[in-house]
Design a protein around this motif. Structure first.
Motif, PDB file in Angstrom:
ATOM      1  N   VAL A 184      12.549  -2.670  -3.358  1.00  0.00           N
ATOM      2  CA  VAL A 184      12.541  -2.924  -1.915  1.00  0.00           C
ATOM      3  C   VAL A 184      12.950  -4.364  -1.625  1.00  0.00           C
ATOM      4  O   VAL A 184      13.698  -4.632  -0.673  1.00  0.00           O
ATOM      5  N   GLY A 185      12.504  -5.299  -2.450  1.00  0.00           N
ATOM      6  CA  GLY A 185      12.892  -6.696  -2.251  1.00  0.00           C
ATOM      7  C   GLY A 185      14.396  -6.883  -2.333  1.00  0.00           C
ATOM      8  O   GLY A 185      14.985  -7.627  -1.536  1.00  0.00           O
ATOM      9  N   ILE A 186      15.034  -6.203  -3.274  1.00  0.00           N
ATOM     10  CA  ILE A 186      16.490  -6.291  -3.403  1.00  0.00           C
ATOM     11  C   ILE A 186      17.170  -5.659  -2.197  1.00  0.00           C
ATOM     12  O   ILE A 186      18.121  -6.229  -1.638  1.00  0.00           O
ATOM     13  N   LEU A 187      16.695  -4.504  -1.761  1.00  0.00           N
ATOM     14  CA  LEU A 187      17.296  -3.851  -0.594  1.00  0.00           C
ATOM     15  C   LEU A 187      17.139  -4.713   0.653  1.00  0.00           C
ATOM     16  O   LEU A 187      18.058  -4.800   1.480  1.00  0.00           O
ATOM     17  N   LYS A 188      15.989  -5.357   0.808  1.00  0.00           N
ATOM     18  CA  LYS A 188      15.803  -6.258   1.951  1.00  0.00           C
ATOM     19  C   LYS A 188      16.789  -7.418   1.881  1.00  0.00           C
ATOM     20  O   LYS A 188      17.347  -7.837   2.913  1.00  0.00           O
ATOM     21  N   HIS A 189      17.002  -7.937   0.688  1.00  0.00           N
ATOM     22  CA  HIS A 189      17.946  -9.041   0.521  1.00  0.00           C
ATOM     23  C   HIS A 189      19.364  -8.600   0.860  1.00  0.00           C
ATOM     24  O   HIS A 189      20.097  -9.316   1.566  1.00  0.00           O
ATOM     25  N   PRO A 248      10.276   6.432   1.686  1.00  0.00           N
ATOM     26  CA  PRO A 248       9.460   5.232   1.971  1.00  0.00           C
ATOM     27  C   PRO A 248      10.137   3.936   1.553  1.00  0.00           C
ATOM     28  O   PRO A 248       9.987   2.916   2.224  1.00  0.00           O
ATOM     29  N   VAL A 249      10.910   3.957   0.470  1.00  0.00           N
ATOM     30  CA  VAL A 249      11.605   2.749   0.024  1.00  0.00           C
ATOM     31  C   VAL A 249      12.600   2.274   1.081  1.00  0.00           C
ATOM     32  O   VAL A 249      12.637   1.093   1.447  1.00  0.00           O
ATOM     33  N   HIS A 256       0.835  -1.210   0.000  1.00  0.00           N
ATOM     34  CA  HIS A 256       0.000   0.000   0.000  1.00  0.00           C
ATOM     35  C   HIS A 256       0.865   1.253   0.000  1.00  0.00           C
ATOM     36  O   HIS A 256       0.628   2.183  -0.798  1.00  0.00           O
ATOM     37  N   TRP A 257       1.886   1.294   0.855  1.00  0.00           N
ATOM     38  CA  TRP A 257       2.708   2.506   0.949  1.00  0.00           C
ATOM     39  C   TRP A 257       3.614   2.671  -0.255  1.00  0.00           C
ATOM     40  O   TRP A 257       3.900   3.806  -0.681  1.00  0.00           O
ATOM     41  N   LEU A 258       4.037   1.591  -0.861  1.00  0.00           N
ATOM     42  CA  LEU A 258       4.827   1.713  -2.088  1.00  0.00           C
ATOM     43  C   LEU A 258       3.950   2.141  -3.261  1.00  0.00           C
ATOM     44  O   LEU A 258       4.396   2.910  -4.124  1.00  0.00           O
ATOM     45  N   ASP A 259       2.709   1.670  -3.287  1.00  0.00           N
ATOM     46  CA  ASP A 259       1.774   2.147  -4.309  1.00  0.00           C
ATOM     47  C   ASP A 259       1.516   3.644  -4.133  1.00  0.00           C
ATOM     48  O   ASP A 259       1.427   4.394  -5.116  1.00  0.00           O
ATOM     49  N   GLN A 260       1.408   4.069  -2.884  1.00  0.00           N
ATOM     50  CA  GLN A 260       1.181   5.487  -2.618  1.00  0.00           C
ATOM     51  C   GLN A 260       2.391   6.325  -3.024  1.00  0.00           C
ATOM     52  O   GLN A 260       2.249   7.405  -3.583  1.00  0.00           O
ATOM     53  N   ALA A 261       3.598   5.809  -2.743  1.00  0.00           N
ATOM     54  CA  ALA A 261       4.818   6.536  -3.126  1.00  0.00           C
ATOM     55  C   ALA A 261       4.904   6.682  -4.642  1.00  0.00           C
ATOM     56  O   ALA A 261       5.267   7.747  -5.157  1.00  0.00           O
ATOM     57  N   LYS A 262       4.568   5.615  -5.372  1.00  0.00           N
ATOM     58  CA  LYS A 262       4.575   5.684  -6.830  1.00  0.00           C
ATOM     59  C   LYS A 262       3.554   6.704  -7.318  1.00  0.00           C
ATOM     60  O   LYS A 262       3.858   7.538  -8.192  1.00  0.00           O
ATOM     61  N   ALA A 263       2.357   6.656  -6.773  1.00  0.00           N
ATOM     62  CA  ALA A 263       1.304   7.588  -7.189  1.00  0.00           C
ATOM     63  C   ALA A 263       1.692   9.030  -6.882  1.00  0.00           C
ATOM     64  O   ALA A 263       1.469   9.938  -7.705  1.00  0.00           O
ATOM     65  N   ASP A 264       2.291   9.258  -5.712  1.00  0.00           N
ATOM     66  CA  ASP A 264       2.707  10.611  -5.346  1.00  0.00           C
ATOM     67  C   ASP A 264       3.741  11.140  -6.327  1.00  0.00           C
ATOM     68  O   ASP A 264       3.668  12.286  -6.784  1.00  0.00           O
ATOM     69  N   PHE A 265       4.728  10.277  -6.647  1.00  0.00           N
ATOM     70  CA  PHE A 265       5.784  10.739  -7.540  1.00  0.00           C
ATOM     71  C   PHE A 265       5.246  11.018  -8.937  1.00  0.00           C
ATOM     72  O   PHE A 265       5.559  12.045  -9.544  1.00  0.00           O
ATOM     73  N   LEU A 266       4.436  10.106  -9.461  1.00  0.00           N
ATOM     74  CA  LEU A 266       3.919  10.283 -10.813  1.00  0.00           C
ATOM     75  C   LEU A 266       3.001  11.498 -10.913  1.00  0.00           C
ATOM     76  O   LEU A 266       2.908  12.132 -11.971  1.00  0.00           O
ATOM     77  N   SER A 267       2.342  11.855  -9.817  1.00  0.00           N
ATOM     78  CA  SER A 267       1.487  13.037  -9.837  1.00  0.00           C
ATOM     79  C   SER A 267       2.307  14.320  -9.949  1.00  0.00           C
ATOM     80  O   SER A 267       1.806  15.349 -10.401  1.00  0.00           O
TER      81      SER A 267
END
Length: 217
Positions: A196-201, A75-76, A46-57
């Motif tokens: 985010v998956g790569i950073l977590k790894h 957020p990332v 949800h928060w990554l979707d929001q970050a994408k939407a915020d940036f694209l706006s």
């Protein structure tokens, strides 16, 4: 008299020449970003979707790199677990590398470092949205070469908000680096999940005693 050169003025060719760097394009050189499942919770998605939407706006406006950090990078890094102990983010860290034989000092500032036990977990170099993400590569490689860590791989992340690119560097007799594929917010699916998956790894690798004990071959 020692000549001081600003890191931002150096091209990729100049950085490769000064350090004897070579790019490795074999996919086996940089396996850490490949074949990972994002494994995110619904809350994280949800928060990554929001970050994408915020940036694209905001994409129709010229964006300063600080806005890139606020809108997307913050957020990332938070969701990836790199904004809390034992990891310590450090912003605008000054870096100098002296070339005594040439009476030169290269000086610059890293946009963001994530530190753990004197290990530079990630060197994050941001650029304004309108800049090509690859323009950050020379500086990122320079800062990674300045790291006190010599026996473990170093990782970097380049972003202009729209695009994300990971870098791996091995400091050895012949320093070598490799790049991931390019991740972008322009896809229909949300590539921030993979970032985010790569950073977590990478975070888990750094926390792993086995990985910390490896020597660069």
């Amino acid at each position: 008299m020692v000549e001081v050169i600003q890191a931002s003025r150096l091209s990729l060719h100049e950085i490769k020449q000064k350090f004897g760097l070579q790019q490795i394009q074999d996919s086996q050189f940089f396996p850490e970003w490949q074949g990972l499942s994002s494994d995110l919770t619904a809350y994280e998605q949800h928060w990554l979707d929001q970050a994408k939407a915020d940036f694209l706006s905001l994409a129709e406006y010229p964006l300063h790199e600080e806005i890139v950090k606020i809108a997307v990078l913050a957020p990332v890094l938070s969701i990836a677990g790199l904004c809390r102990a034992p990891f310590v983010p450090a912003a605008e860290k000054q870096v100098e590398i002296a070339f005594e034989d040439e009476d030169e000092v290269i000086r610059g500032r890293v946009d963001l470092l994530v530190l753990y036990r004197n290990l530079w977990v990630a060197t994050i170099e941001t650029k304004p949205k309108q800049a090509d993400v690859l323009t950050a590569l020379p500086q990122a490689l320079l800062y990674m070469m300045a790291s006190p860590t010599n026996s473990l791989p170093l990782f970097g992340l380049l972003t202009n908000g729209n695009h994300f690119l990971f870098v791996k560097l091995l400091k050895q007799e012949t320093p070598s680096y490799g790049l991931s594929e390019l991740f972008t917010l322009l896809r229909q699916e949300n590539d921030l999940y993979r970032v985010v998956g790569i950073l977590k790894h990478l975070r888990e690798l750094v926390l792993s005693e086995d990985w910390q004990g490896q020597q660069v071959g």
